[in-house]
Design a protein around this motif. Structure first.
Motif, PDB file in Angstrom:
ATOM      1  N   SER A   1      45.948  39.709  43.018  1.00  0.00           N
ATOM      2  CA  SER A   1      45.738  38.426  42.354  1.00  0.00           C
ATOM      3  C   SER A   1      45.544  38.611  40.845  1.00  0.00           C
ATOM      4  O   SER A   1      46.142  37.883  40.042  1.00  0.00           O
ATOM      5  CB  SER A   1      44.520  37.727  42.962  1.00  0.00           C
ATOM      6  N   ALA A   2      44.721  39.579  40.449  1.00  0.00           N
ATOM      7  CA  ALA A   2      44.476  39.837  39.029  1.00  0.00           C
ATOM      8  C   ALA A   2      45.765  40.306  38.341  1.00  0.00           C
ATOM      9  O   ALA A   2      46.077  39.890  37.223  1.00  0.00           O
ATOM     10  CB  ALA A   2      43.364  40.868  38.861  1.00  0.00           C
TER      11      ALA A   2
ATOM     12  N   ARG B   1      32.501  32.924  31.889  1.00  0.00           N
ATOM     13  CA  ARG B   1      33.833  32.665  31.322  1.00  0.00           C
ATOM     14  C   ARG B   1      33.693  32.442  29.812  1.00  0.00           C
ATOM     15  O   ARG B   1      34.263  31.514  29.226  1.00  0.00           O
ATOM     16  CB  ARG B   1      34.513  31.464  31.970  1.00  0.00           C
ATOM     17  N   LEU B   2      32.912  33.327  29.191  1.00  0.00           N
ATOM     18  CA  LEU B   2      32.622  33.250  27.766  1.00  0.00           C
ATOM     19  C   LEU B   2      33.015  34.554  27.095  1.00  0.00           C
ATOM     20  O   LEU B   2      32.675  35.637  27.578  1.00  0.00           O
ATOM     21  CB  LEU B   2      31.120  32.997  27.550  1.00  0.00           C
ATOM     22  N   ALA B   3      33.733  34.441  26.000  1.00  0.00           N
ATOM     23  CA  ALA B   3      34.086  35.605  25.181  1.00  0.00           C
ATOM     24  C   ALA B   3      33.598  35.333  23.764  1.00  0.00           C
ATOM     25  O   ALA B   3      33.836  34.255  23.210  1.00  0.00           O
ATOM     26  CB  ALA B   3      35.584  35.845  25.192  1.00  0.00           C
ATOM     27  N   ILE B   4      32.897  36.317  23.203  1.00  0.00           N
ATOM     28  CA  ILE B   4      32.400  36.218  21.835  1.00  0.00           C
ATOM     29  C   ILE B   4      33.168  37.240  20.994  1.00  0.00           C
ATOM     30  O   ILE B   4      33.139  38.427  21.303  1.00  0.00           O
ATOM     31  CB  ILE B   4      30.890  36.512  21.744  1.00  0.00           C
ATOM     32  N   TYR B   5      33.854  36.761  19.970  1.00  0.00           N
ATOM     33  CA  TYR B   5      34.550  37.680  19.076  1.00  0.00           C
ATOM     34  C   TYR B   5      33.813  37.736  17.746  1.00  0.00           C
ATOM     35  O   TYR B   5      33.101  36.811  17.360  1.00  0.00           O
ATOM     36  CB  TYR B   5      36.021  37.284  18.884  1.00  0.00           C
ATOM     37  N   ARG B   6      33.991  38.859  17.083  1.00  0.00           N
ATOM     38  CA  ARG B   6      33.358  39.083  15.792  1.00  0.00           C
ATOM     39  C   ARG B   6      34.394  39.644  14.828  1.00  0.00           C
ATOM     40  O   ARG B   6      35.208  40.469  15.211  1.00  0.00           O
ATOM     41  CB  ARG B   6      32.209  40.072  15.934  1.00  0.00           C
TER      42      ARG B   6
ATOM     43  N   PHE C   1      40.972  41.396  30.780  1.00  0.00           N
ATOM     44  CA  PHE C   1      39.614  41.699  31.222  1.00  0.00           C
ATOM     45  C   PHE C   1      39.469  41.697  32.747  1.00  0.00           C
ATOM     46  O   PHE C   1      38.935  42.638  33.326  1.00  0.00           O
ATOM     47  CB  PHE C   1      38.632  40.705  30.582  1.00  0.00           C
ATOM     48  N   GLU C   2      39.934  40.657  33.398  1.00  0.00           N
ATOM     49  CA  GLU C   2      39.768  40.561  34.854  1.00  0.00           C
ATOM     50  C   GLU C   2      40.573  41.629  35.591  1.00  0.00           C
ATOM     51  O   GLU C   2      40.112  42.171  36.594  1.00  0.00           O
ATOM     52  CB  GLU C   2      40.144  39.171  35.353  1.00  0.00           C
ATOM     53  N   LEU C   3      41.762  41.940  35.110  1.00  0.00           N
ATOM     54  CA  LEU C   3      42.574  42.982  35.726  1.00  0.00           C
ATOM     55  C   LEU C   3      41.863  44.326  35.625  1.00  0.00           C
ATOM     56  O   LEU C   3      41.786  45.075  36.601  1.00  0.00           O
ATOM     57  CB  LEU C   3      43.950  43.053  35.072  1.00  0.00           C
ATOM     58  N   ILE C   4      41.330  44.624  34.479  1.00  0.00           N
ATOM     59  CA  ILE C   4      40.621  45.892  34.289  1.00  0.00           C
ATOM     60  C   ILE C   4      39.357  45.929  35.138  1.00  0.00           C
ATOM     61  O   ILE C   4      39.052  46.954  35.759  1.00  0.00           O
ATOM     62  CB  ILE C   4      40.328  46.126  32.793  1.00  0.00           C
ATOM     63  N   GLN C   5      38.624  44.825  35.177  1.00  0.00           N
ATOM     64  CA  GLN C   5      37.426  44.768  36.030  1.00  0.00           C
ATOM     65  C   GLN C   5      37.783  45.028  37.488  1.00  0.00           C
ATOM     66  O   GLN C   5      37.118  45.799  38.165  1.00  0.00           O
ATOM     67  CB  GLN C   5      36.744  43.402  35.915  1.00  0.00           C
ATOM     68  N   ALA C   6      38.814  44.361  37.976  1.00  0.00           N
ATOM     69  CA  ALA C   6      39.228  44.531  39.376  1.00  0.00           C
ATOM     70  C   ALA C   6      39.672  45.963  39.632  1.00  0.00           C
ATOM     71  O   ALA C   6      39.342  46.551  40.671  1.00  0.00           O
ATOM     72  CB  ALA C   6      40.346  43.550  39.722  1.00  0.00           C
TER      73      ALA C   6
ATOM     74  N   ASP D   1      40.616  28.473  30.545  1.00  0.00           N
ATOM     75  CA  ASP D   1      39.439  28.520  31.420  1.00  0.00           C
ATOM     76  C   ASP D   1      38.335  29.406  30.829  1.00  0.00           C
ATOM     77  O   ASP D   1      37.273  29.539  31.419  1.00  0.00           O
ATOM     78  CB  ASP D   1      39.820  28.989  32.832  1.00  0.00           C
ATOM     79  N   TRP D   2      38.569  29.991  29.662  1.00  0.00           N
ATOM     80  CA  TRP D   2      37.569  30.771  28.936  1.00  0.00           C
ATOM     81  C   TRP D   2      37.076  29.973  27.742  1.00  0.00           C
ATOM     82  O   TRP D   2      37.860  29.302  27.066  1.00  0.00           O
ATOM     83  CB  TRP D   2      38.170  32.088  28.419  1.00  0.00           C
TER      84      TRP D   2
END
Length: 125
Positions: free
Chosen positions: A103-104, A52-57, A85-90, A28-29
């Motif tokens: 839920s996270a 729902r976008l992740a940019i890696y470098r 990411f979502e768990l940390i954000q929550a 879903d990302w």
């Protein structure tokens, strides 16, 4: 002297990113490689939750040899940042409800159960 992945190694890294994205159920990302190099790291990732976008470098591997193993482990590391990411954000959101936190947390637990259960699960043999 910089120790950066060449284009073939970068493509191999892209494949490892896709592999770990599937394993960790992150379809879903949208995960894409950025144009600019990571600074001060072998790789980095930035997440945009609403999109729902992740940019890696990719960056400089320093003294680390650039091998299939180091590319895979580094890709896993970056995808784990997205996975958590979502768990940390929550957890950091003072307005998050207990249900949102639960839920996270369970999204992480459910994937880890599937992945680790497949590796370390007991068979009836």
């Amino acid at each position: 002297m910089p120790n950066k992945p060449n284009e073939q190694q970068a493509k191999e890294f892209d494949g490892f990113i896709q592999h770990w994205q599937r394993v960790l159920n992150l379809q879903d990302w949208r995960i894409e490689r950025g144009i600019k190099p990571a600074r001060g790291a072998m790789a980095s990732v930035e997440c945009d939750s609403p999109a729902r976008l992740a940019i890696y470098r990719l960056g400089d591997f320093g003294a680390e040899a650039i091998t299939e193993s180091s590319l895979s482990h580094t890709a896993l590391h970056e995808v784990l940042h997205i996975f958590l990411f979502e768990l940390i954000q929550a957890a950091q959101d003072p307005k998050a409800t207990p249900e949102q936190l639960d839920s996270a947390e369970h999204r992480v637990i459910n994937v880890l159960e599937r992945v680790l259960g497949g590796i370390y699960g007991h068979s009836s043999d």
